[in-house]
Every structure is written in structure tokens, then in C-alpha cells.
Scaffold this motif. Structure first.
Motif, PDB file in Angstrom:
ATOM      1  N   GLU A  10       5.015  -9.024 -43.934  1.00 17.56           N
ATOM      2  CA  GLU A  10       5.340  -7.512 -43.356  1.00 17.56           C
ATOM      3  C   GLU A  10       5.776  -7.842 -41.937  1.00 17.56           C
ATOM      4  OE1 GLU A  10       2.847  -3.438 -42.158  1.00 17.56           O
ATOM      5  OE2 GLU A  10       1.605  -5.174 -42.572  1.00 17.56           O
ATOM      6  N   PHE A  11       5.254  -8.719 -41.255  1.00 19.32           N
ATOM      7  CA  PHE A  11       5.895  -9.339 -39.739  1.00 19.32           C
ATOM      8  C   PHE A  11       7.359  -9.622 -39.943  1.00 19.32           C
ATOM      9  CE2 PHE A  11       6.369 -12.480 -36.494  1.00 19.32           C
ATOM     10  CZ  PHE A  11       6.269 -11.641 -35.274  1.00 19.32           C
ATOM     11  N   ARG A  12       7.546 -10.637 -40.801  1.00 19.39           N
ATOM     12  CA  ARG A  12       8.978 -10.964 -41.120  1.00 19.39           C
ATOM     13  C   ARG A  12       9.867 -10.044 -41.674  1.00 19.39           C
ATOM     14  NH1 ARG A  12       7.864 -16.410 -44.432  1.00 19.39           N
ATOM     15  NH2 ARG A  12       6.958 -17.837 -42.735  1.00 19.39           N
ATOM     16  N   VAL A  13       9.394  -9.002 -42.235  1.00 17.76           N
ATOM     17  CA  VAL A  13      10.175  -7.740 -42.674  1.00 17.76           C
ATOM     18  C   VAL A  13      10.353  -6.931 -41.355  1.00 17.76           C
ATOM     19  CG1 VAL A  13      10.537  -5.816 -43.796  1.00 17.76           C
ATOM     20  CG2 VAL A  13       9.609  -7.853 -45.082  1.00 17.76           C
ATOM     21  N   GLU A  14       9.520  -6.536 -40.705  1.00 19.32           N
ATOM     22  CA  GLU A  14       9.745  -5.960 -39.318  1.00 19.32           C
ATOM     23  C   GLU A  14      10.663  -6.639 -38.381  1.00 19.32           C
ATOM     24  OE1 GLU A  14       6.030  -5.282 -37.757  1.00 19.32           O
ATOM     25  OE2 GLU A  14       5.156  -3.894 -39.384  1.00 19.32           O
ATOM     26  N   ARG A  15      10.442  -7.756 -38.119  1.00 18.08           N
ATOM     27  CA  ARG A  15      11.521  -8.736 -37.199  1.00 18.08           C
ATOM     28  C   ARG A  15      12.926  -8.623 -37.851  1.00 18.08           C
ATOM     29  NH1 ARG A  15       9.041 -14.469 -36.757  1.00 18.08           N
ATOM     30  NH2 ARG A  15      11.077 -14.732 -37.564  1.00 18.08           N
ATOM     31  N   LEU A  16      13.077  -8.665 -39.257  1.00 11.80           N
ATOM     32  CA  LEU A  16      14.308  -8.519 -39.782  1.00 11.80           C
ATOM     33  C   LEU A  16      15.078  -7.252 -39.473  1.00 11.80           C
ATOM     34  CD1 LEU A  16      16.625  -9.929 -41.706  1.00 11.80           C
ATOM     35  CD2 LEU A  16      15.271  -9.108 -43.504  1.00 11.80           C
ATOM     36  N   LEU A  17      14.386  -6.345 -39.697  1.00 10.01           N
ATOM     37  CA  LEU A  17      14.623  -5.073 -39.443  1.00 10.01           C
ATOM     38  C   LEU A  17      15.179  -4.636 -38.093  1.00 10.01           C
ATOM     39  CD1 LEU A  17      12.279  -2.897 -41.729  1.00 10.01           C
ATOM     40  CD2 LEU A  17      14.747  -3.232 -42.052  1.00 10.01           C
ATOM     41  N   GLU A  18      14.238  -5.158 -36.979  1.00  9.74           N
ATOM     42  CA  GLU A  18      14.521  -5.002 -35.646  1.00  9.74           C
ATOM     43  C   GLU A  18      15.816  -5.904 -35.417  1.00  9.74           C
ATOM     44  OE1 GLU A  18      11.207  -6.559 -33.704  1.00  9.74           O
ATOM     45  OE2 GLU A  18       9.981  -5.009 -34.234  1.00  9.74           O
ATOM     46  N   LEU A  19      15.924  -6.835 -36.137  1.00 13.97           N
ATOM     47  CA  LEU A  19      17.315  -7.744 -35.595  1.00 13.97           C
ATOM     48  C   LEU A  19      18.497  -7.007 -36.405  1.00 13.97           C
ATOM     49  CD1 LEU A  19      18.807 -10.305 -34.851  1.00 13.97           C
ATOM     50  CD2 LEU A  19      18.197 -11.343 -37.297  1.00 13.97           C
ATOM     51  N   HIS A  20      18.394  -6.432 -37.487  1.00  7.68           N
ATOM     52  CA  HIS A  20      19.370  -5.489 -38.093  1.00  7.68           C
ATOM     53  C   HIS A  20      19.771  -4.418 -37.240  1.00  7.68           C
ATOM     54  CE1 HIS A  20      21.919  -3.829 -41.241  1.00  7.68           C
ATOM     55  NE2 HIS A  20      21.169  -2.421 -40.940  1.00  7.68           N
ATOM     56  N   GLN A  21      18.811  -3.879 -36.657  1.00 11.47           N
ATOM     57  CA  GLN A  21      18.957  -2.673 -35.654  1.00 11.47           C
ATOM     58  C   GLN A  21      20.191  -3.149 -34.244  1.00 11.47           C
ATOM     59  OE1 GLN A  21      19.013   0.715 -36.179  1.00 11.47           O
ATOM     60  NE2 GLN A  21      18.266   0.316 -38.209  1.00 11.47           N
ATOM     61  N   ARG A  22      19.480  -4.364 -33.722  1.00 11.65           N
ATOM     62  CA  ARG A  22      19.912  -4.594 -32.573  1.00 11.65           C
ATOM     63  C   ARG A  22      21.474  -5.210 -32.830  1.00 11.65           C
ATOM     64  NH1 ARG A  22      15.114  -7.962 -31.923  1.00 11.65           N
ATOM     65  NH2 ARG A  22      16.345  -9.790 -32.425  1.00 11.65           N
ATOM     66  N   LEU A  23      21.880  -5.755 -34.098  1.00 12.67           N
ATOM     67  CA  LEU A  23      23.065  -6.189 -34.438  1.00 12.67           C
ATOM     68  C   LEU A  23      23.864  -4.885 -34.940  1.00 12.67           C
ATOM     69  CD1 LEU A  23      22.422  -9.146 -37.020  1.00 12.67           C
ATOM     70  CD2 LEU A  23      23.428  -9.214 -34.588  1.00 12.67           C
ATOM     71  N   LYS A  24      23.533  -4.030 -35.364  1.00  9.35           N
ATOM     72  CA  LYS A  24      24.058  -2.658 -35.584  1.00  9.35           C
ATOM     73  C   LYS A  24      24.751  -2.299 -34.141  1.00  9.35           C
ATOM     74  CE  LYS A  24      23.141   0.832 -38.295  1.00  9.35           C
ATOM     75  NZ  LYS A  24      22.297   1.632 -39.072  1.00  9.35           N
ATOM     76  N   ARG A  25      23.771  -1.904 -33.286  1.00 10.51           N
ATOM     77  CA  ARG A  25      24.178  -1.597 -31.839  1.00 10.51           C
ATOM     78  C   ARG A  25      25.167  -2.339 -31.270  1.00 10.51           C
ATOM     79  NH1 ARG A  25      18.404  -0.580 -31.671  1.00 10.51           N
ATOM     80  NH2 ARG A  25      17.966  -2.531 -30.824  1.00 10.51           N
ATOM     81  N   ALA A  26      24.818  -3.770 -31.398  1.00 11.32           N
ATOM     82  CA  ALA A  26      25.995  -4.588 -30.678  1.00 11.32           C
ATOM     83  C   ALA A  26      27.185  -4.550 -31.461  1.00 11.32           C
ATOM     84  CB  ALA A  26      25.296  -6.183 -30.973  1.00 11.32           C
ATOM     85  N   LYS A  27      27.195  -4.440 -32.703  1.00  7.50           N
ATOM     86  CA  LYS A  27      28.745  -4.134 -33.579  1.00  7.50           C
ATOM     87  C   LYS A  27      29.552  -2.826 -32.825  1.00  7.50           C
ATOM     88  CE  LYS A  27      30.585  -3.260 -38.028  1.00  7.50           C
ATOM     89  NZ  LYS A  27      30.368  -2.737 -38.974  1.00  7.50           N
TER      90      LYS A  27
END
Length: 75
Positions: A10-27
Motif C-alpha cells: 500500500e505504501f509503495r502504491v501511494e508513493r507511485l501515485l504521488e510520483l505520477h501526480q508530480r510528473l503530470k504537473r511537471a509535464k
């Protein structure tokens, strides 16, 4: 599956989702900057073309004037 492994997953999935959101914003920010730069490039390119046309027109006028002066045979 024991509870500890589930929490880790669950922790890894949450980190992955956070990373995905940051990457979307950066893009999105990068795309916005790119659009701004493309607009700026077009504006500068238009100005450059206008300056080149003006330079060519001035060159033609100066060439004509020099030719007229040479025809006067002032020497």
C-alpha cells in the motif's frame, strides 16, 4: 498475505501515485513553457523577417542613390 506485506504494498502504491501526480504537473508546466516559447519564437521570427525586408529596401535605396551620385561625375 500478512498485514506487514500488505502495508508495504500500500505504501509503495501511494508513493507511485504521488510520483505520477508530480510528473503530470511537471509535464503540464513544461508544455505551458513550450507553448510560451513557441509564441515568443514566432514573434521574434516575424520581427527578424520585417527587419530583413527593411534592410533590403534600404540597401536598394542606397544603391540607387550611390548610382545617381556616380552619374553626376563630380570629380
Amino acid at each position: 498475505m500478512d498485514l506487514d506485506k500488505l502495508e508495504q504494498l500500500e505504501f509503495r502504491v501511494e508513493r507511485l501515485l504521488e510520483l505520477h501526480q508530480r510528473l503530470k504537473r511537471a509535464k503540464a508546466q513544461a508544455e505551458t513553457r513550450l507553448e510560451e516559447r513557441e509564441i515568443q519564437f514566432k514573434s521574434l521570427n516575424d520581427r527578424l523577417q520585417r527587419y530583413e525586408r527593411e534592410r533590403d529596401a534600404l540597401r536598394e535605396r542606397l544603391t540607387r542613390l550611390i548610382g545617381e551620385l556616380e552619374d553626376l561625375d563630380l570629380c
